[in-house]
Design a protein around this motif. Sequence first.
Motif, PDB file in Angstrom:
ATOM      1  N   VAL A  26       0.836  -1.201   0.000  1.00  0.00           N
ATOM      2  CA  VAL A  26       0.000   0.000   0.000  1.00  0.00           C
ATOM      3  C   VAL A  26       0.876   1.258   0.000  1.00  0.00           C
ATOM      4  O   VAL A  26       0.632   2.206  -0.751  1.00  0.00           O
ATOM      5  N   VAL A  27       1.909   1.261   0.856  1.00  0.00           N
ATOM      6  CA  VAL A  27       2.797   2.423   0.926  1.00  0.00           C
ATOM      7  C   VAL A  27       3.469   2.653  -0.420  1.00  0.00           C
ATOM      8  O   VAL A  27       3.572   3.792  -0.900  1.00  0.00           O
ATOM      9  N   GLU A  28       3.920   1.590  -1.054  1.00  0.00           N
ATOM     10  CA  GLU A  28       4.583   1.719  -2.346  1.00  0.00           C
ATOM     11  C   GLU A  28       3.622   2.243  -3.397  1.00  0.00           C
ATOM     12  O   GLU A  28       3.999   3.048  -4.264  1.00  0.00           O
ATOM     13  N   GLN A  29       2.359   1.812  -3.345  1.00  0.00           N
ATOM     14  CA  GLN A  29       1.391   2.306  -4.320  1.00  0.00           C
ATOM     15  C   GLN A  29       1.160   3.801  -4.159  1.00  0.00           C
ATOM     16  O   GLN A  29       1.119   4.553  -5.142  1.00  0.00           O
ATOM     17  N   PHE A  30       1.022   4.251  -2.905  1.00  0.00           N
ATOM     18  CA  PHE A  30       0.855   5.690  -2.670  1.00  0.00           C
ATOM     19  C   PHE A  30       2.094   6.454  -3.128  1.00  0.00           C
ATOM     20  O   PHE A  30       1.981   7.548  -3.697  1.00  0.00           O
ATOM     21  N   ALA A  31       3.278   5.906  -2.865  1.00  0.00           N
ATOM     22  CA  ALA A  31       4.515   6.562  -3.289  1.00  0.00           C
ATOM     23  C   ALA A  31       4.593   6.652  -4.805  1.00  0.00           C
ATOM     24  O   ALA A  31       5.091   7.646  -5.365  1.00  0.00           O
ATOM     25  N   GLN A  32       4.107   5.624  -5.466  1.00  0.00           N
ATOM     26  CA  GLN A  32       4.110   5.646  -6.936  1.00  0.00           C
ATOM     27  C   GLN A  32       3.201   6.741  -7.470  1.00  0.00           C
ATOM     28  O   GLN A  32       3.509   7.398  -8.458  1.00  0.00           O
ATOM     29  N   TRP A  33       2.065   6.975  -6.798  1.00  0.00           N
ATOM     30  CA  TRP A  33       1.169   8.046  -7.224  1.00  0.00           C
ATOM     31  C   TRP A  33       1.809   9.419  -7.039  1.00  0.00           C
ATOM     32  O   TRP A  33       1.466  10.358  -7.744  1.00  0.00           O
ATOM     33  N   VAL A  34       2.738   9.529  -6.071  1.00  0.00           N
ATOM     34  CA  VAL A  34       3.460  10.781  -5.898  1.00  0.00           C
ATOM     35  C   VAL A  34       4.433  10.985  -7.058  1.00  0.00           C
ATOM     36  O   VAL A  34       4.522  12.071  -7.642  1.00  0.00           O
ATOM     37  N   ARG A  35       5.149   9.913  -7.403  1.00  0.00           N
ATOM     38  CA  ARG A  35       6.138  10.006  -8.491  1.00  0.00           C
ATOM     39  C   ARG A  35       5.466  10.170  -9.848  1.00  0.00           C
ATOM     40  O   ARG A  35       5.974  10.884 -10.723  1.00  0.00           O
ATOM     41  N   HIS A  36       4.336   9.500 -10.034  1.00  0.00           N
ATOM     42  CA  HIS A  36       3.642   9.537 -11.317  1.00  0.00           C
ATOM     43  C   HIS A  36       2.155   9.790 -11.053  1.00  0.00           C
ATOM     44  O   HIS A  36       1.354   8.856 -10.979  1.00  0.00           O
ATOM     45  N   PRO A  37       1.768  11.049 -10.892  1.00  0.00           N
ATOM     46  CA  PRO A  37       0.368  11.369 -10.573  1.00  0.00           C
ATOM     47  C   PRO A  37      -0.583  10.799 -11.617  1.00  0.00           C
ATOM     48  O   PRO A  37      -0.405  11.028 -12.823  1.00  0.00           O
ATOM     49  N   PRO A  38      -1.574  10.027 -11.185  1.00  0.00           N
ATOM     50  CA  PRO A  38      -2.527   9.439 -12.146  1.00  0.00           C
ATOM     51  C   PRO A  38      -3.483  10.503 -12.673  1.00  0.00           C
ATOM     52  O   PRO A  38      -3.798  11.485 -11.998  1.00  0.00           O
ATOM     53  N   GLY A  39      -3.959  10.288 -13.892  1.00  0.00           N
ATOM     54  CA  GLY A  39      -4.866  11.244 -14.492  1.00  0.00           C
ATOM     55  C   GLY A  39      -6.157  11.399 -13.714  1.00  0.00           C
ATOM     56  O   GLY A  39      -6.707  12.496 -13.604  1.00  0.00           O
ATOM     57  N   TRP A  40      -6.631  10.295 -13.110  1.00  0.00           N
ATOM     58  CA  TRP A  40      -7.885  10.374 -12.362  1.00  0.00           C
ATOM     59  C   TRP A  40      -7.734  11.155 -11.064  1.00  0.00           C
ATOM     60  O   TRP A  40      -8.726  11.505 -10.425  1.00  0.00           O
ATOM     61  N   GLY A  41      -6.483  11.437 -10.664  1.00  0.00           N
ATOM     62  CA  GLY A  41      -6.268  12.187  -9.433  1.00  0.00           C
ATOM     63  C   GLY A  41      -6.849  13.588  -9.483  1.00  0.00           C
ATOM     64  O   GLY A  41      -7.204  14.154  -8.447  1.00  0.00           O
ATOM     65  N   GLU A  42      -6.969  14.144 -10.695  1.00  0.00           N
ATOM     66  CA  GLU A  42      -7.504  15.495 -10.833  1.00  0.00           C
ATOM     67  C   GLU A  42      -8.984  15.568 -10.492  1.00  0.00           C
ATOM     68  O   GLU A  42      -9.522  16.653 -10.265  1.00  0.00           O
ATOM     69  N   THR A  43      -9.670  14.416 -10.448  1.00  0.00           N
ATOM     70  CA  THR A  43     -11.097  14.413 -10.122  1.00  0.00           C
ATOM     71  C   THR A  43     -11.345  14.354  -8.619  1.00  0.00           C
ATOM     72  O   THR A  43     -12.496  14.445  -8.181  1.00  0.00           O
ATOM     73  N   LEU A  44     -10.286  14.207  -7.821  1.00  0.00           N
ATOM     74  CA  LEU A  44     -10.429  14.069  -6.375  1.00  0.00           C
ATOM     75  C   LEU A  44     -10.350  15.440  -5.691  1.00  0.00           C
ATOM     76  O   LEU A  44      -9.847  16.404  -6.254  1.00  0.00           O
ATOM     77  N   HIS A  45     -10.806  15.488  -4.462  1.00  0.00           N
ATOM     78  CA  HIS A  45     -10.753  16.737  -3.695  1.00  0.00           C
ATOM     79  C   HIS A  45      -9.338  17.034  -3.205  1.00  0.00           C
ATOM     80  O   HIS A  45      -8.966  18.187  -3.014  1.00  0.00           O
ATOM     81  N   ILE A  46      -8.560  15.981  -2.934  1.00  0.00           N
ATOM     82  CA  ILE A  46      -7.177  16.118  -2.483  1.00  0.00           C
ATOM     83  C   ILE A  46      -6.322  15.151  -3.285  1.00  0.00           C
ATOM     84  O   ILE A  46      -6.852  14.282  -3.994  1.00  0.00           O
ATOM     85  N   ALA A  47      -5.016  15.273  -3.198  1.00  0.00           N
ATOM     86  CA  ALA A  47      -4.118  14.371  -3.922  1.00  0.00           C
ATOM     87  C   ALA A  47      -4.308  12.934  -3.429  1.00  0.00           C
ATOM     88  O   ALA A  47      -4.609  12.714  -2.247  1.00  0.00           O
ATOM     89  N   PRO A  48      -4.156  11.929  -4.296  1.00  0.00           N
ATOM     90  CA  PRO A  48      -4.397  10.538  -3.886  1.00  0.00           C
ATOM     91  C   PRO A  48      -3.640  10.135  -2.629  1.00  0.00           C
ATOM     92  O   PRO A  48      -4.202   9.482  -1.734  1.00  0.00           O
ATOM     93  N   GLN A  49      -2.362  10.530  -2.517  1.00  0.00           N
ATOM     94  CA  GLN A  49      -1.563  10.105  -1.369  1.00  0.00           C
ATOM     95  C   GLN A  49      -2.058  10.701  -0.056  1.00  0.00           C
ATOM     96  O   GLN A  49      -1.823  10.162   1.020  1.00  0.00           O
ATOM     97  N   ASP A  50      -2.785  11.827  -0.124  1.00  0.00           N
ATOM     98  CA  ASP A  50      -3.255  12.473   1.100  1.00  0.00           C
ATOM     99  C   ASP A  50      -4.399  11.708   1.755  1.00  0.00           C
ATOM    100  O   ASP A  50      -4.712  11.938   2.925  1.00  0.00           O
ATOM    101  N   TYR A  51      -5.009  10.789   1.030  1.00  0.00           N
ATOM    102  CA  TYR A  51      -6.065   9.967   1.632  1.00  0.00           C
ATOM    103  C   TYR A  51      -5.506   8.998   2.662  1.00  0.00           C
ATOM    104  O   TYR A  51      -6.271   8.429   3.449  1.00  0.00           O
TER     105      TYR A  51
END
Length: 236
Positions: free
Chosen positions: A2-27
């Motif tokens: 799980v930690v690695e997946q969140f870290a990957q979203w930091v390194r490579h922000p997913p396109g669907w992240g723009e639809t969220l209220h906060i950055a994916p890793q902040d959840y």
Amino acid sequence: MVVEQFAQWVRHPPGWGETLHIAPQDYAREAGWELTSGGQRRNLYFSTCTPLERGANTTDSGIRTTIARTDNCPQCAMPLTNLFELSSNTCDLPELENWRVSVAIACCERCTCAATVFGCVDDSGQAHWSPQNILPAPLPTDTGAYDKLPSNVLRAGPQRPPLFAAHEFLPTTFSQLGGHPTWIQDARYPLCPDCEQTMMFLGQLDHQDMEDGTEGIYYAFICLDCRTTATSYQQS
């Protein structure tokens, strides 16, 4: 994983992240942790947890709650309260042992209901209002119509697992020192105004545990490095 997946979203922000209220890793803060700048997990709550139950506080547990102070809030003029007073030698939070002094968490019961209120702890363990508080204005000034929290009506109970009260609908009481917070709304860990690091959850007081027919939870946070404290409030 799980930690690695969140870290990957930091390194490579997913396109669907723009639809969220906060950055994916902040959840991750909803589960009581966050990513460090190095991609590691940093817990935002203490692993030990002492529940606080209604009853005369006659034992030397090192924990006192809602203790009246002699000074007033600079914003609304209401008498300030120490939401928690902790003896670092006797309370069950090993992280405070290095402070070698008691720890108090300053709070304005009224302003905390409107915004996060910051405090600071000096070398002798005394709590002070932080000069970095920026509170919304105007706030009500009729302090005579506001009922103060009952003073020191909670006592320490047997330790319980840190996630025992992690959800507001669990069949348990919620006042506690340490453990995972019981968020009524979204997880909101304040940033330390001195170092800008996310502050750790220290404890919480459920108004209903202290007084029948009430609701809402007061939260206390701490930055162990800067000796900065914070209090906030949520209700349904």
